[in-house]
Design a protein around this motif. Structure first.
Motif, PDB file in Angstrom:
ATOM      1  N   ALA A  44       0.910  -1.127  -0.125  1.00  0.00           N
ATOM      2  CA  ALA A  44       0.096   0.134   0.119  1.00  0.00           C
ATOM      3  C   ALA A  44       1.003   1.368  -0.158  1.00  0.00           C
ATOM      4  CB  ALA A  44      -0.999   0.128   1.240  1.00  0.00           C
ATOM      5  N   LEU A  45       2.049   1.259   0.523  1.00  0.00           N
ATOM      6  CA  LEU A  45       2.901   2.319   0.707  1.00  0.00           C
ATOM      7  C   LEU A  45       3.562   2.600  -0.340  1.00  0.00           C
ATOM      8  CD1 LEU A  45       4.570   2.507   4.387  1.00  0.00           C
ATOM      9  CD2 LEU A  45       2.858   3.927   3.349  1.00  0.00           C
ATOM     10  N   LEU A  46       3.776   1.277  -1.195  1.00  0.00           N
ATOM     11  CA  LEU A  46       4.624   1.554  -2.558  1.00  0.00           C
ATOM     12  C   LEU A  46       3.555   2.281  -3.412  1.00  0.00           C
ATOM     13  CD1 LEU A  46       6.702  -1.631  -2.709  1.00  0.00           C
ATOM     14  CD2 LEU A  46       7.690   0.818  -2.303  1.00  0.00           C
ATOM     15  N   VAL A  47       2.428   1.832  -3.542  1.00  0.00           N
ATOM     16  CA  VAL A  47       1.310   2.284  -4.278  1.00  0.00           C
ATOM     17  C   VAL A  47       1.130   3.751  -4.034  1.00  0.00           C
ATOM     18  CG1 VAL A  47      -1.107   2.236  -4.706  1.00  0.00           C
ATOM     19  CG2 VAL A  47       0.127   0.048  -4.678  1.00  0.00           C
ATOM     20  N   LEU A  48       1.138   4.340  -2.774  1.00  0.00           N
ATOM     21  CA  LEU A  48       0.832   5.564  -2.679  1.00  0.00           C
ATOM     22  C   LEU A  48       1.855   6.478  -2.935  1.00  0.00           C
ATOM     23  CD1 LEU A  48      -1.055   5.221   0.996  1.00  0.00           C
ATOM     24  CD2 LEU A  48      -1.957   6.376  -1.294  1.00  0.00           C
ATOM     25  N   VAL A  49       3.204   5.948  -2.831  1.00  0.00           N
ATOM     26  CA  VAL A  49       4.486   6.847  -3.203  1.00  0.00           C
ATOM     27  C   VAL A  49       4.464   6.902  -4.812  1.00  0.00           C
ATOM     28  CG1 VAL A  49       7.215   6.454  -3.453  1.00  0.00           C
ATOM     29  CG2 VAL A  49       6.089   5.956  -1.316  1.00  0.00           C
ATOM     30  N   THR A  75      10.983   9.719  -1.142  1.00  0.00           N
ATOM     31  CA  THR A  75      11.889   9.027  -1.656  1.00  0.00           C
ATOM     32  C   THR A  75      12.601   8.145  -0.440  1.00  0.00           C
ATOM     33  OG1 THR A  75      12.300  10.685  -3.284  1.00  0.00           O
ATOM     34  CG2 THR A  75      14.050   9.143  -2.969  1.00  0.00           C
ATOM     35  N   GLY A  76      12.671   8.637   0.533  1.00  0.00           N
ATOM     36  CA  GLY A  76      13.142   7.972   1.899  1.00  0.00           C
ATOM     37  C   GLY A  76      12.198   6.503   2.035  1.00  0.00           C
ATOM     38  N   ILE A  77      10.849   7.012   1.870  1.00  0.00           N
ATOM     39  CA  ILE A  77       9.861   5.854   2.288  1.00  0.00           C
ATOM     40  C   ILE A  77       9.818   4.783   1.203  1.00  0.00           C
ATOM     41  CG2 ILE A  77       7.148   5.234   2.204  1.00  0.00           C
ATOM     42  CD1 ILE A  77       7.019   7.872   3.857  1.00  0.00           C
ATOM     43  N   LEU A  78      10.179   5.163  -0.037  1.00  0.00           N
ATOM     44  CA  LEU A  78      10.373   4.325  -1.166  1.00  0.00           C
ATOM     45  C   LEU A  78      11.744   3.299  -0.981  1.00  0.00           C
ATOM     46  CD1 LEU A  78       9.501   3.230  -3.795  1.00  0.00           C
ATOM     47  CD2 LEU A  78      10.781   4.954  -4.928  1.00  0.00           C
ATOM     48  N   ILE A  79      12.745   4.040  -0.537  1.00  0.00           N
ATOM     49  CA  ILE A  79      13.935   3.316  -0.574  1.00  0.00           C
ATOM     50  C   ILE A  79      13.848   2.183   0.708  1.00  0.00           C
ATOM     51  CG2 ILE A  79      16.442   3.573   0.003  1.00  0.00           C
ATOM     52  CD1 ILE A  79      16.589   6.349  -1.695  1.00  0.00           C
ATOM     53  N   PHE A  80      13.256   2.916   1.538  1.00  0.00           N
ATOM     54  CA  PHE A  80      13.162   1.907   3.118  1.00  0.00           C
ATOM     55  C   PHE A  80      12.589   0.736   2.608  1.00  0.00           C
ATOM     56  CE2 PHE A  80      10.625   0.624   6.508  1.00  0.00           C
ATOM     57  CZ  PHE A  80      11.750   0.154   7.442  1.00  0.00           C
ATOM     58  N   ASN A  81      11.162   0.763   1.890  1.00  0.00           N
ATOM     59  CA  ASN A  81      10.251   0.099   1.619  1.00  0.00           C
ATOM     60  C   ASN A  81      10.917  -1.165   0.395  1.00  0.00           C
ATOM     61  OD1 ASN A  81       8.129   0.100   3.536  1.00  0.00           O
ATOM     62  ND2 ASN A  81       7.438   1.831   2.310  1.00  0.00           N
ATOM     63  N   LEU A  82      11.381  -0.731  -0.269  1.00  0.00           N
ATOM     64  CA  LEU A  82      12.199  -1.366  -1.326  1.00  0.00           C
ATOM     65  C   LEU A  82      13.228  -2.452  -0.800  1.00  0.00           C
ATOM     66  CD1 LEU A  82      12.587   0.970  -4.484  1.00  0.00           C
ATOM     67  CD2 LEU A  82      10.849  -1.011  -4.236  1.00  0.00           C
ATOM     68  N   GLY A  83      13.768  -1.828   0.515  1.00  0.00           N
ATOM     69  CA  GLY A  83      14.913  -2.826   1.194  1.00  0.00           C
ATOM     70  C   GLY A  83      14.233  -3.742   2.150  1.00  0.00           C
ATOM     71  N   TYR A  84      12.942  -3.302   2.418  1.00  0.00           N
ATOM     72  CA  TYR A  84      12.248  -3.999   3.551  1.00  0.00           C
ATOM     73  C   TYR A  84      11.387  -5.028   3.246  1.00  0.00           C
ATOM     74  CZ  TYR A  84       9.834  -4.668   8.006  1.00  0.00           C
ATOM     75  OH  TYR A  84       9.337  -5.328   9.098  1.00  0.00           O
ATOM     76  N   LEU A  85      11.087  -4.870   2.049  1.00  0.00           N
ATOM     77  CA  LEU A  85      10.057  -5.995   1.228  1.00  0.00           C
ATOM     78  C   LEU A  85      10.559  -7.285   1.199  1.00  0.00           C
ATOM     79  CD1 LEU A  85       7.321  -6.253   0.408  1.00  0.00           C
ATOM     80  CD2 LEU A  85       8.042  -5.589  -2.034  1.00  0.00           C
ATOM     81  N   PRO A  86      11.980  -7.560   0.779  1.00  0.00           N
ATOM     82  CA  PRO A  86      12.572  -8.807   0.393  1.00  0.00           C
ATOM     83  C   PRO A  86      12.709  -9.529   1.592  1.00  0.00           C
ATOM     84  CG  PRO A  86      13.688  -7.207  -0.831  1.00  0.00           C
ATOM     85  CD  PRO A  86      12.635  -6.439   0.049  1.00  0.00           C
TER      86      PRO A  86
END
Length: 88
Positions: A44-49, A75-86
């Motif tokens: 959901a956060l990635l969709v909102l970003v 951009t910080g939220i996107l980078i964190f979630n891209l690293g946290y998702l895997p």
């Protein structure tokens, strides 16, 4: 335009509530981490970003993105979630 944004909020809140209830029913919260709910929140956060980036690119604020704190926070939220998702 404001009504359109409220509809997105209602849809996401409803989906996250359904995922939370499903996670509480299916998963054992004492042994497992609530994976279903965390995965759905991350998506959901990635969709909102990405929605923010689409609106940002269509706006005239693109010229001054270096001084725009919304851009850097997103951009910080996107980078964190891209690293946290895997990790999930």
């Amino acid at each position: 335009m404001v009504v359109y944004k409220k509809i997105w909020v209602y849809i996401i809140v409803t989906l996250l509530t359904i995922c939370l209830v499903t996670s509480m029913i299916v998963e054992n919260w004492m042994l497992d981490y609530n994976v279903i709910f965390l995965f759905s929140v991350t998506i959901a956060l990635l969709v909102l970003v990405f929605r923010f980036y689409i609106e940002f690119l269509n706006n005239d604020d693109l010229i001054e993105f270096k001084q725009n704190p919304k851009f850097w926070i997103t951009t910080g939220i996107l980078i964190f979630n891209l690293g946290y998702l895997p990790i999930q």
